[in-house]
Scaffold this motif. Structure first.
Motif, PDB file in Angstrom:
ATOM      1  N   GLY A 112       0.834  -1.206   0.000  1.00 30.59           N
ATOM      2  CA  GLY A 112       0.000   0.000   0.000  1.00 30.59           C
ATOM      3  C   GLY A 112       0.866   1.252   0.000  1.00 30.59           C
ATOM      4  O   GLY A 112       0.654   2.180  -0.785  1.00 30.59           O
ATOM      5  N   HIS A 113       1.879   1.275   0.880  1.00 25.15           N
ATOM      6  CA  HIS A 113       2.802   2.421   0.934  1.00 25.15           C
ATOM      7  C   HIS A 113       3.530   2.617  -0.401  1.00 25.15           C
ATOM      8  O   HIS A 113       3.646   3.736  -0.899  1.00 25.15           O
ATOM      9  CB  HIS A 113       3.850   2.199   2.030  1.00 25.15           C
ATOM     10  N   ILE A 114       4.010   1.518  -0.975  1.00 21.43           N
ATOM     11  CA  ILE A 114       4.784   1.622  -2.228  1.00 21.43           C
ATOM     12  C   ILE A 114       3.908   2.137  -3.366  1.00 21.43           C
ATOM     13  O   ILE A 114       4.297   3.059  -4.103  1.00 21.43           O
ATOM     14  CB  ILE A 114       5.398   0.259  -2.615  1.00 21.43           C
ATOM     15  N   GLU A 115       2.716   1.561  -3.510  1.00 21.67           N
ATOM     16  CA  GLU A 115       1.852   1.967  -4.632  1.00 21.67           C
ATOM     17  C   GLU A 115       1.368   3.406  -4.471  1.00 21.67           C
ATOM     18  O   GLU A 115       1.234   4.136  -5.455  1.00 21.67           O
ATOM     19  CB  GLU A 115       0.666   0.998  -4.785  1.00 21.67           C
ATOM     20  N   MET A 116       1.136   3.816  -3.232  1.00 22.23           N
ATOM     21  CA  MET A 116       0.747   5.209  -2.978  1.00 22.23           C
ATOM     22  C   MET A 116       1.901   6.136  -3.339  1.00 22.23           C
ATOM     23  O   MET A 116       1.715   7.168  -3.996  1.00 22.23           O
ATOM     24  CB  MET A 116       0.387   5.383  -1.504  1.00 22.23           C
ATOM     25  N   GLY A 117       3.117   5.750  -2.939  1.00 19.79           N
ATOM     26  CA  GLY A 117       4.301   6.556  -3.259  1.00 19.79           C
ATOM     27  C   GLY A 117       4.510   6.682  -4.753  1.00 19.79           C
ATOM     28  O   GLY A 117       4.797   7.766  -5.271  1.00 19.79           O
ATOM     29  N   ARG A 118       4.347   5.567  -5.474  1.00 20.19           N
ATOM     30  CA  ARG A 118       4.501   5.596  -6.937  1.00 20.19           C
ATOM     31  C   ARG A 118       3.444   6.483  -7.576  1.00 20.19           C
ATOM     32  O   ARG A 118       3.740   7.239  -8.519  1.00 20.19           O
ATOM     33  CB  ARG A 118       4.405   4.170  -7.508  1.00 20.19           C
ATOM     34  N   LEU A 119       2.218   6.405  -7.071  1.00 20.07           N
ATOM     35  CA  LEU A 119       1.129   7.220  -7.638  1.00 20.07           C
ATOM     36  C   LEU A 119       1.384   8.710  -7.421  1.00 20.07           C
ATOM     37  O   LEU A 119       1.320   9.510  -8.359  1.00 20.07           O
ATOM     38  CB  LEU A 119      -0.213   6.829  -6.990  1.00 20.07           C
ATOM     39  N   ILE A 120       1.705   9.087  -6.193  1.00 23.54           N
ATOM     40  CA  ILE A 120       1.811  10.505  -5.827  1.00 23.54           C
ATOM     41  C   ILE A 120       3.055  11.159  -6.428  1.00 23.54           C
ATOM     42  O   ILE A 120       3.027  12.306  -6.873  1.00 23.54           O
ATOM     43  CB  ILE A 120       1.798  10.670  -4.284  1.00 23.54           C
ATOM     44  N   GLY A 264       9.362   8.326   6.780  1.00 23.11           N
ATOM     45  CA  GLY A 264       9.711   8.966   5.507  1.00 23.11           C
ATOM     46  C   GLY A 264       9.345  10.438   5.435  1.00 23.11           C
ATOM     47  O   GLY A 264       9.831  11.163   4.564  1.00 23.11           O
ATOM     48  N   CYS A 265       8.489  10.901   6.365  1.00 26.01           N
ATOM     49  CA  CYS A 265       8.149  12.339   6.424  1.00 26.01           C
ATOM     50  C   CYS A 265       9.310  13.167   6.942  1.00 26.01           C
ATOM     51  O   CYS A 265       9.306  14.386   6.790  1.00 26.01           O
ATOM     52  CB  CYS A 265       7.014  12.587   7.411  1.00 26.01           C
ATOM     53  N   ASN A 266      10.263  12.519   7.608  1.00 27.44           N
ATOM     54  CA  ASN A 266      11.339  13.254   8.275  1.00 27.44           C
ATOM     55  C   ASN A 266      12.202  13.994   7.251  1.00 27.44           C
ATOM     56  O   ASN A 266      12.817  13.386   6.379  1.00 27.44           O
ATOM     57  CB  ASN A 266      12.196  12.280   9.091  1.00 27.44           C
ATOM     58  N   VAL A 267      12.235  15.302   7.376  1.00 28.90           N
ATOM     59  CA  VAL A 267      12.922  16.151   6.393  1.00 28.90           C
ATOM     60  C   VAL A 267      14.429  15.905   6.418  1.00 28.90           C
ATOM     61  O   VAL A 267      15.094  15.938   5.380  1.00 28.90           O
ATOM     62  CB  VAL A 267      12.590  17.644   6.630  1.00 28.90           C
ATOM     63  N   ARG A 268      14.979  15.626   7.595  1.00 29.17           N
ATOM     64  CA  ARG A 268      16.424  15.366   7.687  1.00 29.17           C
ATOM     65  C   ARG A 268      16.790  14.077   6.947  1.00 29.17           C
ATOM     66  O   ARG A 268      17.801  14.040   6.240  1.00 29.17           O
ATOM     67  CB  ARG A 268      16.845  15.290   9.164  1.00 29.17           C
ATOM     68  N   ASP A 288       4.707  13.886   1.672  1.00 30.07           N
ATOM     69  CA  ASP A 288       4.526  14.519   2.984  1.00 30.07           C
ATOM     70  C   ASP A 288       3.641  13.636   3.870  1.00 30.07           C
ATOM     71  O   ASP A 288       3.290  12.521   3.508  1.00 30.07           O
ATOM     72  CB  ASP A 288       3.932  15.928   2.819  1.00 30.07           C
ATOM     73  N   GLU A 289       3.279  14.191   5.034  1.00 26.86           N
ATOM     74  CA  GLU A 289       2.564  13.370   6.035  1.00 26.86           C
ATOM     75  C   GLU A 289       1.183  12.898   5.566  1.00 26.86           C
ATOM     76  O   GLU A 289       0.662  11.914   6.082  1.00 26.86           O
ATOM     77  CB  GLU A 289       2.450  14.116   7.377  1.00 26.86           C
ATOM     78  N   PHE A 291       0.468  11.315   2.902  1.00 34.30           N
ATOM     79  CA  PHE A 291       0.559  10.011   2.245  1.00 34.30           C
ATOM     80  C   PHE A 291       1.651   9.117   2.829  1.00 34.30           C
ATOM     81  O   PHE A 291       1.635   7.911   2.609  1.00 34.30           O
ATOM     82  CB  PHE A 291       0.773  10.205   0.743  1.00 34.30           C
ATOM     83  N   CYS A 292       2.620   9.694   3.568  1.00 37.99           N
ATOM     84  CA  CYS A 292       3.665   8.888   4.219  1.00 37.99           C
ATOM     85  C   CYS A 292       3.081   8.117   5.396  1.00 37.99           C
ATOM     86  O   CYS A 292       3.299   6.928   5.552  1.00 37.99           O
ATOM     87  CB  CYS A 292       4.768   9.799   4.759  1.00 37.99           C
ATOM     88  N   ILE A 293       2.369   8.850   6.237  1.00 39.08           N
ATOM     89  CA  ILE A 293       1.782   8.250   7.440  1.00 39.08           C
ATOM     90  C   ILE A 293       0.637   7.333   7.008  1.00 39.08           C
ATOM     91  O   ILE A 293      -0.073   7.611   6.042  1.00 39.08           O
ATOM     92  CB  ILE A 293       1.294   9.364   8.393  1.00 39.08           C
ATOM     93  N   ASP A 294       0.452   6.235   7.749  1.00 43.67           N
ATOM     94  CA  ASP A 294      -0.600   5.256   7.428  1.00 43.67           C
ATOM     95  C   ASP A 294      -1.924   5.942   7.110  1.00 43.67           C
ATOM     96  O   ASP A 294      -2.384   6.797   7.874  1.00 43.67           O
ATOM     97  CB  ASP A 294      -0.811   4.301   8.615  1.00 43.67           C
ATOM     98  N   ASN A 295      -2.535   5.540   5.987  1.00 42.86           N
ATOM     99  CA  ASN A 295      -3.800   6.153   5.568  1.00 42.86           C
ATOM    100  C   ASN A 295      -4.614   5.165   4.740  1.00 42.86           C
ATOM    101  O   ASN A 295      -4.081   4.183   4.225  1.00 42.86           O
ATOM    102  CB  ASN A 295      -3.517   7.442   4.780  1.00 42.86           C
ATOM    103  N   GLY A 296      -5.894   5.434   4.613  1.00 44.53           N
ATOM    104  CA  GLY A 296      -6.780   4.533   3.888  1.00 44.53           C
ATOM    105  C   GLY A 296      -6.586   4.575   2.381  1.00 44.53           C
ATOM    106  O   GLY A 296      -6.771   3.565   1.693  1.00 44.53           O
ATOM    107  N   ALA A 297      -6.184   5.736   1.855  1.00 40.32           N
ATOM    108  CA  ALA A 297      -6.042   5.882   0.393  1.00 40.32           C
ATOM    109  C   ALA A 297      -4.954   4.964  -0.160  1.00 40.32           C
ATOM    110  O   ALA A 297      -5.064   4.467  -1.282  1.00 40.32           O
ATOM    111  CB  ALA A 297      -5.739   7.340   0.029  1.00 40.32           C
ATOM    112  N   MET A 298      -3.905   4.714   0.631  1.00 37.21           N
ATOM    113  CA  MET A 298      -2.833   3.841   0.127  1.00 37.21           C
ATOM    114  C   MET A 298      -3.338   2.404  -0.017  1.00 37.21           C
ATOM    115  O   MET A 298      -2.938   1.689  -0.939  1.00 37.21           O
ATOM    116  CB  MET A 298      -1.601   3.908   1.028  1.00 37.21           C
TER     117      MET A 298
END
Length: 335
Positions: A112-120, A264-268, A288-289, A291-298
């Motif tokens: 879910g995280h990977i596919e959301m990251g690829r989409l966004i 992954g939201c961590n800017v550093r 950003d937070e 889509f990085c942080i756990d969410n239903g859309a992913m």
């Protein structure tokens, strides 16, 4: 036109997302926050999710201007995660699928995280660094699987940060990792910590024990500040993550890095990864937070990809799996 709804509840966030052909229509969530110095127990987290999930579902439907009959598929997080919260949300997804007479789909949380990251971000075929409270993995796609090239051999990076936040009694609102990140910006003195990279894998439990001990001794003796400790911990563990990511890139001949998961939201972390990518002539993708942080859309997005490739989950298979490996899933939707 395919519309998928996704239910996420693997840890302390409960979210419901709706995705229509690569467009996020709604993505509300609620976070279970405990007092400073405390973690979240599975049973209490599950009760929080049970109390919130129907409100979040209603909010998602209203925000997306979607009726149940418009939805093509109901997806939910099958694992990995904490058992009780996973079950509480899976039961709701299973019930909704039967009430609305829709197909059901169990989704791997990491995918879910990977596919959301690829989409966004639009990343095509990246080397993925997946960093969260429960998981730390370096992943790359090959031959219908997301292959794990390296991972933590003990605790996850987010868990390390969370547990150190408890030592310093840092607030859990909005998250311990976020508050450590803000404190680290004010750190001046670097304290040397164990740097534990073992081949392609990393270890965080020894660093945590060492810095917990250092915190009690050095803060008492006023040899450093809590900010110095936060700064030193971040610099050390993020350098370890950049190292194993770079090695995986070299192995895969990759020119893209995608960072996903709550840490992954961590800017550093993004800054340090960007330096490495620039040196290699590669490109960094991060979100950003939202889509990085756990969410239903992913979960909805991964469900959308899976459903369109002909995958569904039968009711008798619609359980949860607390230890659900990223590389166990056959990736039917990619070439």
């Amino acid at each position: 036109m395919t519309i998928v709804i996704g239910f996420e509840g693997s840890a302390n966030k409960v979210g419901v997302g709706i995705v229509k052909d690569g467009v996020v229509l709604a993505n509300p969530r609620r976070t279970y926050i405990t007092p400073p110095g405390q973690g979240f127990m599975p049973s209490d987290t599950a009760k929080h999710h049970q109390a919130c999930v129907l409100d979040v579902l209603q909010e998602a439907l209203e925000e997306a201007c979607i009726r149940p009959e418009d939805i093509d598929c109901v997806s939910y997080t099958k694992g990995p995660g904490m058992g009780a919260p996973l079950v509480s949300v899976a039961v709701v997804a299973r019930t909704v699928a039967q009430l609305w007479n829709k197909p059901l789909l169990g989704v791997n949380h990491c995918i879910g995280h990977i596919e959301m990251g690829r989409l966004i971000t639009g990343a095509k075929n990246p080397t993925v660094l997946y960093v969260s409270g429960g998981n730390t993995q370096v992943i790359a796609y090959s031959e219908h699987r997301y292959r794990i090239f390296g991972e933590t051999i003990d605790i996850a990076v987010g868990n390390c940060l969370d547990r150190f936040a408890r030592v310093l009694k840092i607030s859990n609102d909005p998250s311990p990792g976020y508050n450590i990140e803000q404190m680290a910006k004010r750190g001046k003195k670097f304290i040397e910590l164990p740097y534990t990279v073992k081949g392609m894998d990393v270890s965080f439990s020894g660093i945590l024990s060492y810095i917990e001990d250092a915190a009690h001794k050095m803060l008492k003796a006023e040899e450093c500040t809590p900010e110095d400790l936060c700064f030193s911990l971040q610099e050390t563990i993020f350098a370890m993550l950049v190292e194993i990511t770079e090695r995986a890139m070299a192995h895969c001949n990759s020119q893209e890095v995608l960072i996903v998961g709550g840490v992954g939201c961590n800017v550093r972390l993004q800054e340090m990864m960007e330096v490495m990518c620039n040196e290699r002539g590669a490109k960094l993708f991060a979100t950003d937070e939202r889509f990085c942080i756990d969410n239903g859309a992913m979960i909805a997005q991964a469900g959308w990809e899976m459903f369109r490739s002909g995958v569904t989950t039968t009711l008798d298979q619609s359980w949860i799996t607390q230890r659900y490996r990223t590389d166990e899933v056959e990736v039917t939707w990619r070439d």
